[in-house]
Design an enzyme around this catalytic site. Sequence first.
Site, PDB file in Angstrom:
ATOM      1  N   THR A 160       0.841  -1.214   0.107  1.00  0.00           N
ATOM      2  CA  THR A 160       0.005  -0.105   0.181  1.00  0.00           C
ATOM      3  C   THR A 160       0.905   1.314   0.125  1.00  0.00           C
ATOM      4  OG1 THR A 160      -1.618  -1.228   1.172  1.00  0.00           O
ATOM      5  CG2 THR A 160      -1.840   1.417   1.252  1.00  0.00           C
TER       6      THR A 160
ATOM      7  N   THR B 264       4.592   4.236  -3.422  1.00  0.00           N
ATOM      8  CA  THR B 264       5.604   3.502  -4.084  1.00  0.00           C
ATOM      9  C   THR B 264       5.007   2.205  -4.495  1.00  0.00           C
ATOM     10  OG1 THR B 264       7.210   4.524  -2.632  1.00  0.00           O
ATOM     11  CG2 THR B 264       8.000   2.769  -3.884  1.00  0.00           C
TER      12      THR B 264
ATOM     13  N   ASP C 261       6.220  -4.080  -1.247  1.00  0.00           N
ATOM     14  CA  ASP C 261       5.522  -2.858  -0.346  1.00  0.00           C
ATOM     15  C   ASP C 261       6.622  -1.911  -0.200  1.00  0.00           C
ATOM     16  OD1 ASP C 261       3.891  -1.699   1.180  1.00  0.00           O
ATOM     17  OD2 ASP C 261       3.378  -3.368   2.488  1.00  0.00           O
TER      18      ASP C 261
ATOM     19  N   GLU D  18      -0.680  -5.313   6.269  1.00  0.00           N
ATOM     20  CA  GLU D  18       0.594  -5.532   5.604  1.00  0.00           C
ATOM     21  C   GLU D  18       1.669  -6.175   6.241  1.00  0.00           C
ATOM     22  OE1 GLU D  18       1.179  -0.824   3.544  1.00  0.00           O
ATOM     23  OE2 GLU D  18       1.976  -1.076   5.684  1.00  0.00           O
TER      24      GLU D  18
ATOM     25  N   LYS E 250      13.955   7.049   1.982  1.00  0.00           N
ATOM     26  CA  LYS E 250      13.523   6.206   3.133  1.00  0.00           C
ATOM     27  C   LYS E 250      14.667   5.534   3.627  1.00  0.00           C
ATOM     28  CE  LYS E 250       9.331   7.172   2.092  1.00  0.00           C
ATOM     29  NZ  LYS E 250       8.277   6.040   1.254  1.00  0.00           N
TER      30      LYS E 250
HETATM   31  C1  5RP Z   1       1.202   2.140   4.415  1.00  0.00           C
HETATM   32  C2  5RP Z   1       2.988   1.942   4.345  1.00  0.00           C
HETATM   33  C3  5RP Z   1       3.384   2.551   2.982  1.00  0.00           C
HETATM   34  O1  5RP Z   1       4.054   1.497   2.365  1.00  0.00           O
HETATM   35  C4  5RP Z   1       4.497   3.457   3.499  1.00  0.00           C
HETATM   36  O2  5RP Z   1       3.977   4.552   4.191  1.00  0.00           O
HETATM   37  C5  5RP Z   1       5.406   4.089   2.207  1.00  0.00           C
HETATM   38  O3  5RP Z   1       4.165   4.815   1.516  1.00  0.00           O
HETATM   39  P1  5RP Z   1       4.753   5.683   0.339  1.00  0.00           P
HETATM   40  O4  5RP Z   1       5.334   4.905  -0.936  1.00  0.00           O
HETATM   41  O5  5RP Z   1       3.408   6.530  -0.127  1.00  0.00           O
HETATM   42  O6  5RP Z   1       5.945   6.768   0.805  1.00  0.00           O
HETATM   43  O7  5RP Z   1       3.387   1.270   5.055  1.00  0.00           O
HETATM   44  O8  5RP Z   1       0.760   1.570   5.346  1.00  0.00           O
END
Ligand code: 5RP
Length: 224
Positions: free
Chosen positions: A27, A30, A82, A104, A122
Amino acid sequence: MIDDDKKAAAVAAVAEVRDGMLVGLGTGSTAAFAIRTLGERVALGLQIRAVVTSEASGKLARELGIEILDFAAIAQVDLTIDGADEIDARCFAIKGAGGAMLREKIVAASSARMVVIADGSKRVDRIGAAKLPVEVLPFASAYVMRALTDTGAAPVIRHNYRTDQGNLVVDCHFATLEDPRATATTLAAIPGILGHGLFLDEVDAAYIATSGVVTRLERTGASD
Ligand code: 5RP
């Protein structure tokens, strides 16, 4: 561009997907790049089925023609892809800015391999600066807030937000996260907390893209 890096990481991870696999779809923004990339491969004939970690990812995947199974009937997933909010060299991650960390983590735990995809922002030396989201049963909210405050978590209930399961998310900010395993144990012991965003054992590898260059990080063994 951060979006280009998100996509580059997603493309690298989706290259691991093979015919016949059952794929876990994460989710967030990304993960959405990974779902779109997978959708393109499915349109070209790739034969896979998938499970999803959120209603939003399910909607996107279905629109792209990816066959989605009900995870309630699935005991084992082959490969899950993920995103993450932070990932370090130990393959420890903080997840859940998007609020889907409970599903997740369940899907990740069921997976033979779980791969995080992320842009370089990240990647951290040690996880701990990001807010740590905790999913809380609404019935327990006052008690859990008190218990979290006692642990020094500086908890804040996410405003106007419910998870796909109808629960609250409480964002925690610990002054330090020197011992993430101890923190995970503490959180798991509070009745009313249903899950949290510390992923300490689930992530097998990560594809991290910075300025178009994708680096793969593999978990090397036991980490503390
Ligand atoms: C959702 C998550 C997402 O994978 C995480 O927040 C990264 O999100 P993004 O790719 O939009 O930065 O853990 O519960």
